[in-house]
Design a protein around this motif. Structure first.
Motif, PDB file in Angstrom:
ATOM      1  N   GLY A  39       0.740  -1.105  -0.068  1.00  0.00           N
ATOM      2  CA  GLY A  39       0.081   0.037   0.029  1.00  0.00           C
ATOM      3  C   GLY A  39       0.789   1.183  -0.003  1.00  0.00           C
ATOM      4  N   CYS A  43      -0.568   3.898   4.974  1.00  0.00           N
ATOM      5  CA  CYS A  43      -1.927   3.037   5.034  1.00  0.00           C
ATOM      6  C   CYS A  43      -1.792   2.015   6.066  1.00  0.00           C
ATOM      7  CB  CYS A  43      -1.831   2.222   3.652  1.00  0.00           C
ATOM      8  SG  CYS A  43      -0.562   0.820   3.409  1.00  0.00           S
ATOM      9  N   SER A 208      -5.654  -0.123   2.125  1.00  0.00           N
ATOM     10  CA  SER A 208      -6.132   1.473   1.891  1.00  0.00           C
ATOM     11  C   SER A 208      -5.283   2.550   2.783  1.00  0.00           C
ATOM     12  CB  SER A 208      -7.476   1.689   2.160  1.00  0.00           C
ATOM     13  OG  SER A 208      -7.860   1.592   3.603  1.00  0.00           O
ATOM     14  N   ARG A 213      -7.226  -0.251   5.887  1.00  0.00           N
ATOM     15  CA  ARG A 213      -8.218  -1.276   5.727  1.00  0.00           C
ATOM     16  C   ARG A 213      -7.490  -2.241   4.807  1.00  0.00           C
ATOM     17  NH1 ARG A 213     -11.612   3.092   5.245  1.00  0.00           N
ATOM     18  NH2 ARG A 213     -13.024   3.722   6.959  1.00  0.00           N
ATOM     19  N   VAL A 215      -8.118  -3.897   1.685  1.00  0.00           N
ATOM     20  CA  VAL A 215      -9.211  -3.901   0.703  1.00  0.00           C
ATOM     21  C   VAL A 215      -9.296  -4.769  -0.461  1.00  0.00           C
ATOM     22  CG1 VAL A 215      -9.455  -1.393   0.716  1.00  0.00           C
ATOM     23  CG2 VAL A 215      -7.934  -2.275  -0.844  1.00  0.00           C
ATOM     24  N   ILE A 251      -6.092  -1.263  -8.237  1.00  0.00           N
ATOM     25  CA  ILE A 251      -6.677  -1.181  -6.874  1.00  0.00           C
ATOM     26  C   ILE A 251      -5.914  -0.050  -5.891  1.00  0.00           C
ATOM     27  CG2 ILE A 251      -7.151  -2.418  -4.623  1.00  0.00           C
ATOM     28  CD1 ILE A 251      -7.326  -4.865  -6.436  1.00  0.00           C
ATOM     29  N   VAL A 252      -4.830  -0.093  -5.772  1.00  0.00           N
ATOM     30  CA  VAL A 252      -3.718   0.739  -5.299  1.00  0.00           C
ATOM     31  C   VAL A 252      -4.153   2.271  -5.524  1.00  0.00           C
ATOM     32  CG1 VAL A 252      -1.460   1.581  -4.611  1.00  0.00           C
ATOM     33  CG2 VAL A 252      -2.089  -0.732  -4.443  1.00  0.00           C
ATOM     34  N   GLN A 254      -6.791   3.375  -7.044  1.00  0.00           N
ATOM     35  CA  GLN A 254      -8.238   3.540  -6.802  1.00  0.00           C
ATOM     36  C   GLN A 254      -8.472   3.978  -5.488  1.00  0.00           C
ATOM     37  OE1 GLN A 254     -11.056   0.478  -7.145  1.00  0.00           O
ATOM     38  NE2 GLN A 254     -12.480   2.021  -7.950  1.00  0.00           N
ATOM     39  N   SER A 255      -7.811   3.251  -4.460  1.00  0.00           N
ATOM     40  CA  SER A 255      -7.734   3.493  -3.297  1.00  0.00           C
ATOM     41  C   SER A 255      -7.204   4.834  -2.831  1.00  0.00           C
ATOM     42  CB  SER A 255      -7.286   2.406  -2.085  1.00  0.00           C
ATOM     43  OG  SER A 255      -7.640   1.211  -2.541  1.00  0.00           O
ATOM     44  N   ASP A 256      -6.208   5.159  -3.489  1.00  0.00           N
ATOM     45  CA  ASP A 256      -5.673   6.363  -3.114  1.00  0.00           C
ATOM     46  C   ASP A 256      -6.160   7.492  -3.566  1.00  0.00           C
ATOM     47  OD1 ASP A 256      -3.478   7.880  -2.166  1.00  0.00           O
ATOM     48  OD2 ASP A 256      -2.618   8.146  -4.125  1.00  0.00           O
ATOM     49  N   GLN A 259      -9.476   8.231  -1.235  1.00  0.00           N
ATOM     50  CA  GLN A 259      -8.724   8.889  -0.084  1.00  0.00           C
ATOM     51  C   GLN A 259      -8.645  10.350  -0.248  1.00  0.00           C
ATOM     52  OE1 GLN A 259      -5.555  10.129   1.075  1.00  0.00           O
ATOM     53  NE2 GLN A 259      -6.048  10.382   3.160  1.00  0.00           N
TER      54      GLN A 259
END
Length: 263
Positions: A39, A43, A208, A213, A215, A251-252, A254-256, A259
């Motif tokens: 992450g 994170c 995340s 979390r 994810v 995924i990384v 998108q999570s960033d 946030q």
């Protein structure tokens, strides 16, 4: 089983506000597993590792090893940090044996155990050298040997290769795969590198940005192939490896992005 159940961590901040670093993280580490936490910075990866090590208490939830709560550091968990923490006034062998000395082991037994581990990491010829005489990669090898000295159930590694050049990093990855295959140690490893995570992990967890979390989780087999064939470049060229690398990257990112939008 090393079991993390609904682990949350809050830190006090200015004006009495609490900052949440981890949010209800649950994870099991079976014997022989190689779990990699991936992450962006912030994170909660290192927070989670420090909680497993017993350096940091949880605010909520629990961590148990073989059914026993973790409430402080212990010889059943060895830690390798990003920067080596070797004592410059002691020899390589003495650094490896330091924890064994505190445990009351005799000088002869300490030396035998330290030499066994230095052979494992390819540094037996440097046993009597000073740490400042070694390269960065060699010092990290000493750090791994020292963490393994008490024969811990779990090896915790906080981005240990992050400060190394790319060639040395690849050599250390190969060494770690060899050590894992030979010792069967359960490893929890932190990295920012997607390729490193895919190459090393039997399971990769994607975390995340704060609060941390899990994810996404991926169960993988590349590390078994690496241990058997020792052809890391062929693994990285595998279409499945490339597809998973891009899937995790998405995924990384998108999570960033989520946030940042929330902030």
């Amino acid at each position: 089983m090393l079991r993390i159940n609904q682990a949350s961590v809050f830190f006090a901040a200015r004006e009495g506000r609490a900052v949440q670093a981890l949010d209800r993280v649950s994870l099991d580490l079976a014997p022989g597993s190689f779990v990699v936490a991936l992450g962006t910075s912030g994170c909660g990866k290192s927070t989670l590792l420090n909680a497993i090590a017993g350096f940091l208490p949880l605010s909520e939830g629990s961590i148990t090893l073989a059914g026993r709560p973790i409430d402080g550091p212990g010889a059943d968990r060895g830690v390798v940090f990003q920067k080596d923490t070797l004592l410059p006034w002691k020899s390589v062998c003495e650094n490896v044996a330091l924890g064994l000395k505190f445990a009351g082991m005799s000088r002869t037994a300490r030396r035998l155990r330290a030499m066994e581990l230095l052979r494992l990491v390819g540094l037996e010829d440097f046993a009597d050298a000073a740490p400042y005489e070694l390269s960065g990669g060699m010092r990290q090898r000493v750090g791994i040997a020292r963490a393994l000295a008490p024969d811990p159930d779990v090896l915790l590694m906080d981005e240990p290769f992050g400060a190394l050049d790319s060639m040395t990093r690849e050599q250390m990855q190969e060494l770690l795969v060899s050590i894992w295959a030979r010792t069967g140690k359960r490893i929890f490893f932190i990295t920012h590198s997607i390729e490193e995570a895919l190459l090393l992990g039997t399971q990769v967890i994607v975390m995340s940005p704060r609060p941390g979390r899990i994810v996404a989780r991926f169960d993988l087999d590349f590390v078994h192939t690496a241990a058997r064939d020792r052809d890391f470049q062929a693994i990285k060229a595998d279409p499945k490896f490339i597809r998973l690398r891009e899937e995790i990257r998405a995924i990384v990112h998108q999570s960033d992005a989520i946030q940042k939008a929330a902030v």
